[in-house]
Structure formats: structure tokens, C-alpha cells
Enzyme design. Structure first.
Site, PDB file in Angstrom:
ATOM      1  N   ASP A   7      29.615 -59.256  -0.031  1.00 56.23           N
ATOM      2  CA  ASP A   7      30.629 -59.722  -0.988  1.00 56.23           C
ATOM      3  C   ASP A   7      30.696 -61.247  -1.080  1.00 56.23           C
ATOM      4  OD1 ASP A   7      31.312 -57.163  -1.652  1.00 56.23           O
ATOM      5  OD2 ASP A   7      33.030 -57.063  -0.295  1.00 56.23           O
ATOM      6  N   GLY A  25      36.215 -50.384  -6.885  1.00 57.67           N
ATOM      7  CA  GLY A  25      35.108 -49.501  -6.529  1.00 57.67           C
ATOM      8  C   GLY A  25      35.408 -48.716  -5.262  1.00 57.67           C
ATOM      9  N   ARG A  43      26.380 -59.991 -10.281  1.00 55.94           N
ATOM     10  CA  ARG A  43      26.693 -61.289  -9.651  1.00 55.94           C
ATOM     11  C   ARG A  43      25.489 -62.225  -9.601  1.00 55.94           C
ATOM     12  NH1 ARG A  43      31.023 -59.158  -5.042  1.00 55.94           N
ATOM     13  NH2 ARG A  43      32.800 -59.218  -6.482  1.00 55.94           N
ATOM     14  N   LYS A  56      40.779 -56.219   2.660  1.00 56.64           N
ATOM     15  CA  LYS A  56      40.871 -55.260   1.553  1.00 56.64           C
ATOM     16  C   LYS A  56      40.324 -53.893   1.973  1.00 56.64           C
ATOM     17  CE  LYS A  56      38.628 -56.306  -2.411  1.00 56.64           C
ATOM     18  NZ  LYS A  56      37.731 -55.265  -2.960  1.00 56.64           N
ATOM     19  N   SER A  57      39.161 -53.880   2.595  1.00 52.59           N
ATOM     20  CA  SER A  57      38.548 -52.599   2.986  1.00 52.59           C
ATOM     21  C   SER A  57      39.445 -51.840   3.964  1.00 52.59           C
ATOM     22  CB  SER A  57      37.198 -52.847   3.667  1.00 52.59           C
ATOM     23  OG  SER A  57      36.286 -53.385   2.752  1.00 52.59           O
TER      24      SER A  57
HETATM   25  C1  S3P Z   1      33.418 -51.945   0.427  1.00 56.04           C
HETATM   26  C2  S3P Z   1      32.065 -51.834   0.494  1.00 56.04           C
HETATM   27  C3  S3P Z   1      31.148 -52.714  -0.216  1.00 56.04           C
HETATM   28  C4  S3P Z   1      31.826 -53.965  -0.732  1.00 56.04           C
HETATM   29  C5  S3P Z   1      33.158 -53.677  -1.350  1.00 56.04           C
HETATM   30  C6  S3P Z   1      34.083 -53.010  -0.350  1.00 56.04           C
HETATM   31  C7  S3P Z   1      34.256 -50.994   1.181  1.00 56.04           C
HETATM   32  O1  S3P Z   1      30.607 -52.018  -1.332  1.00 56.04           O
HETATM   33  O2  S3P Z   1      31.010 -54.637  -1.657  1.00 56.04           O
HETATM   34  O3  S3P Z   1      33.773 -54.885  -1.798  1.00 56.04           O
HETATM   35  O4  S3P Z   1      35.466 -51.237   1.353  1.00 56.04           O
HETATM   36  O5  S3P Z   1      33.715 -49.978   1.627  1.00 56.04           O
HETATM   37  P1  S3P Z   1      29.281 -51.109  -1.215  1.00 56.04           P
HETATM   38  O6  S3P Z   1      29.590 -49.966  -0.361  1.00 56.04           O
HETATM   39  O7  S3P Z   1      29.011 -50.710  -2.644  1.00 56.04           O
HETATM   40  O8  S3P Z   1      28.236 -52.015  -0.657  1.00 56.04           O
END
Ligand code: S3P
Length: 431
Positions: free
Chosen positions: A317, A96, A348, A24-25
Site C-alpha cells: 500500500d 476492497g 497506482r 485499517k486492516s
Molecule cells: C488488505 C490487503 C491488501 C491491501 C489492502 C488491505 C487487507 O490488499 O492492499 O489495502 O486488509 O487485507 P490485497 O489483499 O489485495 O493485497
């Protein structure tokens, strides 16, 4: 609200071979960098989840032509200043990563943007990016003094910043890196622990002026990126549900192929191995600058451990499903220094404490973690997802080892990150 429910029942084994969908990232970042690079970027293995389509639709709304033949995305990059103003609010849904990274990328544009999301995203903290971007000269307004979306961004020129982030967050780091591509001078970001470094790797892949080291990541602004071909590895965060299922269900042996094993993401493997889990990394290789391996998992008796420090960031995660493993481990598992879990898609810590208690587990909550006392077998439970995909999938894994099974309400959220979760689970579950 979608209230569709799903139940899982005790399984006889988790067996066979699967590949999990793309990371996903990395999928988010491929669209963002591909759109602002010069020339064509192709993306194979893009995660077709709602979160990633939120990012893709945002760039289409800003005038980027993105072709999709069902397998490969073709992004016609427009260069650093080629985006155009969206003529409506950009809806980031539940994502997010979309809203925080876009805030960084849109702050230095020559146009105005408004970003929003669903009711869960509109509750999450945004000051962590709005604050430092403001120090770079950005003009961003939001509810609650800039803490909450919708965010209104009046694009303007930025100046580089040296920023010591109080949280290890890849979203904060990446938002500032994207802003730094446009800022005058250098932007340096220093984190308490190294968070996932997909942005650093992909910036390098696209030819950005970037340096990484013990003193953080440094971006020099004003350099154009060049379109590239990207192959997205399988998401270890999606694999995590199947890894824990195969460890917990007796008589399991599961091979998961093509999983991203970037060291900033493999906390789950370190934690489960320390708990006594049998996980082998086979056929290690590299795809588009990211390490990849096949994972072979066999049923294992787990024991409770203490989890704190930098591994928390590398497994951030995966805590919902780690909690399920802990619930079936011998003895106590203590999780500390994980306060960030309270500001994810839902809180969570609270969500997993509630749901595991419903299945007969003793859980003590603390401000920044929890203590879980393992049981031999979970009891039947009916629980809520709290609108959080990872809570939903974790509790469905719990149902595979719960006498009487587990029913989860409101499972539509699984579509944000893992639309094929149900057919894959069916495929490997022996009855
Ligand atoms: C992500 C960073 C993480 C992770 C999120 C994806 C990203 O969040 O929890 O699911 O793709 O950069 P944080 O940067 O808030 O830790």
C-alpha cells in the site's frame, strides 16, 4: 463527485510528535470477528474512516448491536450462525477489504446477501475470491462472470479446500479463512509470499482452530470464537506519508508513536532504510498480539534502489509514497513484480507516473512496475487523486518539497482511511 482541492507548499521542517489513527486492516477484522464471536468484544483505537464504517454498518445491518462511546466500540457478538439477513444491498463504499472479506464470510451463511460499492470498487477484480469460494461450494453471481460487483451471494454449506493462491493477497487469504470457519473439514491457503497476517493473529486471539507455517494457513471449521478486548495499533500505512515527509523535508525530526510494526507490513521501513533514510524503532512492545513501536525519523539524503520480490507484498500500500521518495532520491529507483498496483483503488502505476511527470520527473512505466529518475527538486504541479486516498496524500507530501507546491483535486477520498490527515500535517509542518 467531490472535486474539492487542497494545496501543499514547501515546508521548513516536519517536526514534533504525533500518533497516527488505528490500523485499517485490523479495524475491519475486529468488527468481523467480534460480530461472529460469542460474547462481548471491545475495540479501542478503531479507525474512524469511511472504509471501516462500511464494515461496521454492514454488521449492524445484519443485526449485530455495536455500541460506540466515541472511544471504545462494544460489539455484542452473536456467534458463528447469529447474523441475520440484511434487508437491503450492503454498500462497501470504496473498501476492497470490506467486500472481499464479507464475500468469504457471507458465502456459508443461511441467508442471501448482495454486496456492492462505489464506482471504483465496482471496477476491481472479485474473481480472486469468487473463484476459490466456488470451489468450496459457494453460490456467488456477479457482473462479468463473477468478476465484478455487485455480487449476489446465496448462502449455502461449504466444504474445506486446499488453495494455492496465484497472488499474495491478504484479502483473498482472509476471505477463505472466514469461509473456512464454517466449512466442513480443513481449509488450507498457500500464498506465493506471506501477505499481511493480521487475520491469522486475530483468529488466534479469538480462539479459532488455526495453524500457520511453511505450508500455509489451516483453519478447521465449526469451532465457535470467543469475544475479546482489542487495542488497534497505529496504521503504518498512514504513518508512511509522515515518514517520507520527514525524510524529504530538510531540518525535520519527527516522532510517530504507537505504530504497528508487524513484519508483514514493514516493507516501507526496509525500503526507505535501504535508500538511506534515518528511521529508528523505539520502545518496541506488543498490543493484542501485534508488535508496536515508536518511530523516530530524521531528514536524510536518499538514493535510488531496486525494489522487487517479497518486500513488494510487505509494502504493497506504500508504493505511491515510495514513488515520491524515489522522485527525490539520487539516481534511479526500479520497481518490479508489483503488478498488483494496477488493481488497487486505482491503477497506482499509471496514476503515479502521470502525477510525477506533471512535477517534472522522468518516469518509465512497465507492465509490473516503473523506473523513476530522481530530481533535485520537484516542480509545481496540479494533479488528480484518481479517487484514490493514497495517491492524494502522496502528492500532498510531494508538495512539501516542490518549488511552487502541489495542488491535488478531489481529495475527499482521503476520508476513506485518514480523516485527520490535514490537521496532523498542519501540526507538524514548520513554515
Ligand atoms: C488488505 C490487503 C491488501 C491491501 C489492502 C488491505 C487487507 O490488499 O492492499 O489495502 O486488509 O487485507 P490485497 O489483499 O489485495 O493485497
Amino acid at each position: 463527485m467531490n472535486v474539492q482541492s487542497y494545496s501543499t507548499q514547501p515546508a521548513q521542517g516536519i517536526r514534533g510528535e504525533i500518533a497516527v489513527p488505528g490500523d485499517k486492516s485490523i479495524s475491519h477484522r475486529s468488527i468481523m470477528l467480534g460480530s461472529i464471536a460469542r460474547g462481548v468484544t471491545t475495540v479501542r483505537g478503531f479507525l474512524r474512516g469511511e472504509d471501516n464504517f462500511a464494515t461496521l454498518n454492514a454488521f449492524r445491518a445484519m443485526g449485530v448491536a455495536i455500541g460506540d462511546d466515541g472511544e471504545t466500540l462494544t460489539i455484542n457478538g452473536k456467534g458463528l450462525y447469529g447474523l441475520s439477513e440484511a434487508d437491503d444491498v450492503i454498500d462497501c463504499g470504496n473498501s476492497g477489504t470490506s467486500i472481499r472479506l464479507l464475500t468469504g464470510l457471507l458465502a456459508p451463511q443461511r441467508f442471501y446477501s448482495v454486496l456492492t460499492g462505489d464506482r471504483y470498487l465496482r471496477r476491481r477484480p472479485m474473481k480472486r475470491v469468487v473463484g476459490p469460494l466456488g470451489q468450496m461450494g459457494a453460490c456467488i453471481l456477479g457482473r462479468d462472470g463473477g468478476e465484478k460487483a455487485p455480487l449476489a451471494i446465496a448462502g449455502r454449506p461449504l466444504t474445506g479446500l486446499e488453495y494455492r493462491s496465484p497472488v499474495a493477497s491478504a484479502q483473498v487469504k482472509s476471505a477463505l479463512m472466514l469461509a473456512g470457519l464454517y466449512a466442513a473439514g480443513e481449509t488450507r491457503i498457500i500464498e506465493p509470499h506471506l501477505s499481511r497476517d493480521h487475520s491469522e493473529r486475530m483468529f488466534r486471539h479469538f480462539g479459532a482452530a488455526i495453524e500457520t507455517g511453511a505450508t500455509g494457513v489451516v483453519i478447521r471449521g465449526g469451532h465457535e470464537l470467543t469475544g475479546r478486548d482489542i487495542i488497534v495499533p497505529g496504521d503504518i500505512s498512514s504513518a508512511a506519508f509522515f515518514i517520507v515527509a520527514a525524510l524529504l523535508v530538510p531540518d525535520s525530526e519527527l516522532l510517530i508513536t504507537g505504530v504497528g510494526v508487524n513484519p508483514t507490513r514493514t516493507g516501507i521501513l526496509d525500503i526507505l532504510t535501504a535508500m538511506g533514510g534515518s528511521i529508528a524503532l523505539l520502545n518496541q512492545r506488543e498490543l493484542s498480539g501485534e508488535p508496536v513501536a515508536d518511530l523516530l525519523i530524521r531528514s536524510s539524503a536518499l538514493r535510488g534502489i531496486e525494489i522487487a520480490g517479497e518486500v513488494v507484498t510487505r509494502a504493497i500500500d506504500e508504493f505511491p509514497v515510495i514513488c515520491v521518495a524515489a522522485a527525490l532520491a539520487e539516481g534511479k529507483t526500479v520497481i518490479r513484480e508489483a503488478r498488483e498496483l494496477r488493481v488497487k483503488e486505482t491503477d497506482r502505476i499509471a496514476a503515479m507516473a502521470t502525477n510525477l511527470r506533471a512535477a517534472g520527473v522522468t518516469v518509465a512505466e512497465s507492465d509490473d512496475g516503473m523506473e523513476i529518475t530522481g530530481v533535485e527538486r520537484l516542480g509545481a504541479a496540479t494533479v488528480e487523486s484518481f479517487g484514490d486516498h493514497r495517491i492524494a496524500m502522496s502528492m500532498l507530501v510531494a508538495g512539501l518539497v516542490a518549488a511552487g507546491g502541489v495542488t491535488v483535486h478531489d481529495v475527499a477520498c482521503i476520508g476513506t482511511s485518514f480523516p485527520d490527515f490535514f490537521p496532523l500535517l498542519e501540526k507538524v509542518t514548520a513554515r
